[in-house]
Design a protein around this motif. Structure first.
Motif, PDB file in Angstrom:
ATOM      1  N   ARG A 198      -1.633  -7.555 -11.604  1.00  0.00           N
ATOM      2  CA  ARG A 198      -2.861  -7.044 -11.022  1.00  0.00           C
ATOM      3  C   ARG A 198      -2.867  -7.280  -9.513  1.00  0.00           C
ATOM      4  O   ARG A 198      -2.673  -8.395  -9.050  1.00  0.00           O
ATOM      5  N   GLY A 199      -3.048  -6.201  -8.729  1.00  0.00           N
ATOM      6  CA  GLY A 199      -3.110  -6.300  -7.286  1.00  0.00           C
ATOM      7  C   GLY A 199      -1.766  -6.320  -6.586  1.00  0.00           C
ATOM      8  O   GLY A 199      -1.706  -6.433  -5.359  1.00  0.00           O
ATOM      9  N   SER A 200      -0.661  -6.197  -7.350  1.00  0.00           N
ATOM     10  CA  SER A 200       0.678  -6.225  -6.766  1.00  0.00           C
ATOM     11  C   SER A 200       1.326  -4.841  -6.894  1.00  0.00           C
ATOM     12  O   SER A 200       0.926  -4.036  -7.741  1.00  0.00           O
ATOM     13  N   VAL A 201       2.297  -4.576  -6.036  1.00  0.00           N
ATOM     14  CA  VAL A 201       3.087  -3.348  -6.183  1.00  0.00           C
ATOM     15  C   VAL A 201       4.548  -3.675  -6.469  1.00  0.00           C
ATOM     16  O   VAL A 201       5.386  -2.783  -6.496  1.00  0.00           O
ATOM     17  N   ARG A 202       4.853  -4.934  -6.708  1.00  0.00           N
ATOM     18  CA  ARG A 202       6.238  -5.353  -6.916  1.00  0.00           C
ATOM     19  C   ARG A 202       6.618  -5.166  -8.378  1.00  0.00           C
ATOM     20  O   ARG A 202       6.095  -5.849  -9.260  1.00  0.00           O
ATOM     21  N   LEU A 240       4.185   7.351  -1.404  1.00  0.00           N
ATOM     22  CA  LEU A 240       3.431   6.105  -1.461  1.00  0.00           C
ATOM     23  C   LEU A 240       4.352   4.894  -1.524  1.00  0.00           C
ATOM     24  O   LEU A 240       4.047   3.827  -0.972  1.00  0.00           O
ATOM     25  N   GLY A 241       5.479   5.058  -2.196  1.00  0.00           N
ATOM     26  CA  GLY A 241       6.421   3.948  -2.313  1.00  0.00           C
ATOM     27  C   GLY A 241       7.049   3.551  -0.996  1.00  0.00           C
ATOM     28  O   GLY A 241       7.379   2.374  -0.779  1.00  0.00           O
ATOM     29  N   VAL A 242       7.221   4.522  -0.100  1.00  0.00           N
ATOM     30  CA  VAL A 242       7.806   4.241   1.208  1.00  0.00           C
ATOM     31  C   VAL A 242       7.013   3.159   1.946  1.00  0.00           C
ATOM     32  O   VAL A 242       7.576   2.364   2.708  1.00  0.00           O
ATOM     33  N   LEU A 243       5.707   3.097   1.689  1.00  0.00           N
ATOM     34  CA  LEU A 243       4.865   2.105   2.357  1.00  0.00           C
ATOM     35  C   LEU A 243       5.273   0.674   2.019  1.00  0.00           C
ATOM     36  O   LEU A 243       4.930  -0.261   2.749  1.00  0.00           O
ATOM     37  N   HIS A 244       5.992   0.495   0.907  1.00  0.00           N
ATOM     38  CA  HIS A 244       6.286  -0.852   0.419  1.00  0.00           C
ATOM     39  C   HIS A 244       7.785  -1.150   0.335  1.00  0.00           C
ATOM     40  O   HIS A 244       8.167  -2.219  -0.158  1.00  0.00           O
ATOM     41  N   GLY A 302      10.019   5.108  -6.270  1.00  0.00           N
ATOM     42  CA  GLY A 302       9.006   5.769  -7.091  1.00  0.00           C
ATOM     43  C   GLY A 302       8.150   4.793  -7.876  1.00  0.00           C
ATOM     44  O   GLY A 302       6.953   5.029  -8.089  1.00  0.00           O
ATOM     45  N   LEU A 303       8.732   3.676  -8.311  1.00  0.00           N
ATOM     46  CA  LEU A 303       7.952   2.657  -9.021  1.00  0.00           C
ATOM     47  C   LEU A 303       6.985   1.949  -8.079  1.00  0.00           C
ATOM     48  O   LEU A 303       5.843   1.650  -8.445  1.00  0.00           O
ATOM     49  N   PHE A 304       7.440   1.674  -6.853  1.00  0.00           N
ATOM     50  CA  PHE A 304       6.519   1.118  -5.854  1.00  0.00           C
ATOM     51  C   PHE A 304       5.342   2.070  -5.660  1.00  0.00           C
ATOM     52  O   PHE A 304       4.184   1.644  -5.553  1.00  0.00           O
ATOM     53  N   GLY A 305       5.648   3.372  -5.576  1.00  0.00           N
ATOM     54  CA  GLY A 305       4.596   4.359  -5.343  1.00  0.00           C
ATOM     55  C   GLY A 305       3.629   4.470  -6.498  1.00  0.00           C
ATOM     56  O   GLY A 305       2.410   4.622  -6.294  1.00  0.00           O
TER      57      GLY A 305
END
Length: 321
Positions: A24-28, A109-113, A308-311
């Protein structure tokens, strides 16, 4: 940690489905698994198998990036047999929310991370971090997206920029255009800037030169070019990179994306050394009076395999998606 603190994210293509869990709250992404789509009758079977493999009985919500158009609740995959209704899937698994987004929206969106270690600087200056970013990727097709900054984050653009017209700039490219028009009618830039497009370009160059085109798959063309065993393959791959550069430069001017250009997809990381020496930069910067603008714009190749998963993880909490 309870299971309900996890969310499910996925990146579903024509051949494989990549799944992961995020806190929850993570993009990893954690517990990444790659499942062949052909092994499962539909999406729900693959999700059940993934959760079994990672030992999680349930999750609270999910977001999947899919390689197909997304309209309404019905999704029919473009390059595999899966089709499903998002509301039916949500109810089956008891999720409080289920988002399905286009795969290239997720890529943007994934590029951001993506960690800086997975960004290879190709050319360009510092850019302006407050301006839009362009995200492109030659792969099965040519994906084009963008990121527009707002006060509260980033808005991804859903585009079909890969289907703009191929714009020849010399007599040789006019000949290529005529050859491809004979095969396809209208010629979009995607007819050249993708895996199959590389083969189209190789065959067109062979026809112009009046020589044989013995290689019959894009991976064989790139291998021959990298090994310097086929001059036609090397010439074709270099021309591919040049056209990609011109197309990216055009998109920068259209979008005003001096925030940067991020080149994604599976092709470029595999030919990275060749790409760094290719005419990409000259094609990108050859914009006449606008040359200073594109020279100011940084260009990166994204080597992160799970962008793509980050996004998909970013999309879970992004209200603009």
């Amino acid at each position: 940690m309870t299971v309900m603190e996890y969310s499910l994210v996925g990146d579903v293509g024509g051949t494989n489905a990549r799944f992961a869990l995020v806190e929850r709250g993570s993009v990893r992404p954690q517990s990444i698994e790659i499942l062949p789509c052909g092994n499962y009758a539909n999406l729900n079977e693959a999700i059940i198998e993934y959760l079994r493999r990672v030992g999680v009985s349930e999750v609270s919500e999910a977001c999947l990036a899919v390689a197909s158009p997304v309209r309404g609740t019905r999704v029919r995959m473009t390059n595999n047999h899966w089709q499903f209704d998002t509301e039916e899937i949500r109810q089956q698994f008891g999720w409080r929310a289920f988002k399905v987004i286009n795969d290239f929206t997720a890529m943007a969106l994934g590029v951001l991370h993506v960690p800086e270690d997975n960004l290879v600087h190709i050319c360009g200056g510092p850019g302006d971090k407050h301006r839009p970013r362009l995200v492109m990727g030659p792969g099965t097709g040519l994906g084009v997206s963008g990121l527009v900054p707002t006060r509260n984050g980033w808005v991804p653009l859903v585009t079909e920029g890969g289907h703009v017209d191929f714009a020849p700039t010399n007599d040789n490219e006019m000949s290529i255009l005529r050859i491809l028009q004979g095969r396809f009618g209208r010629v979009s830039v995607e007819r050249i800037l993708c895996g199959q497009g590389l083969l189209n370009l190789y065959q067109a160059h062979a026809e112009i030169q009046g020589i044989a085109a013995p290689l019959d798959a894009p991976e064989n063309i790139t291998a021959a070019a990298l090994e310097h065993v086929d001059s036609l393959a090397s010439h074709t791959l270099g021309h591919f990179c040049e056209i990609l550069g011109r197309t990216a430069g055009n998109a920068v001017l259209t979008l005003g994306s001096t925030g940067g250009v991020y080149l994604c997809g599976g092709i470029l990381p595999r030919v990275l050394d060749f790409f760094l020496q290719s005419p990409f930069r000259s094609g990108f910067e050859d914009k006449g009076r606008m040359r200073p603008l594109v020279e100011f714009t940084p260009v990166f190749v994204v080597t992160e395999p799970y962008t793509g998963l980050f996004g998909a993880a970013e999309a879970l909490a992004n209200p603009e998606v």
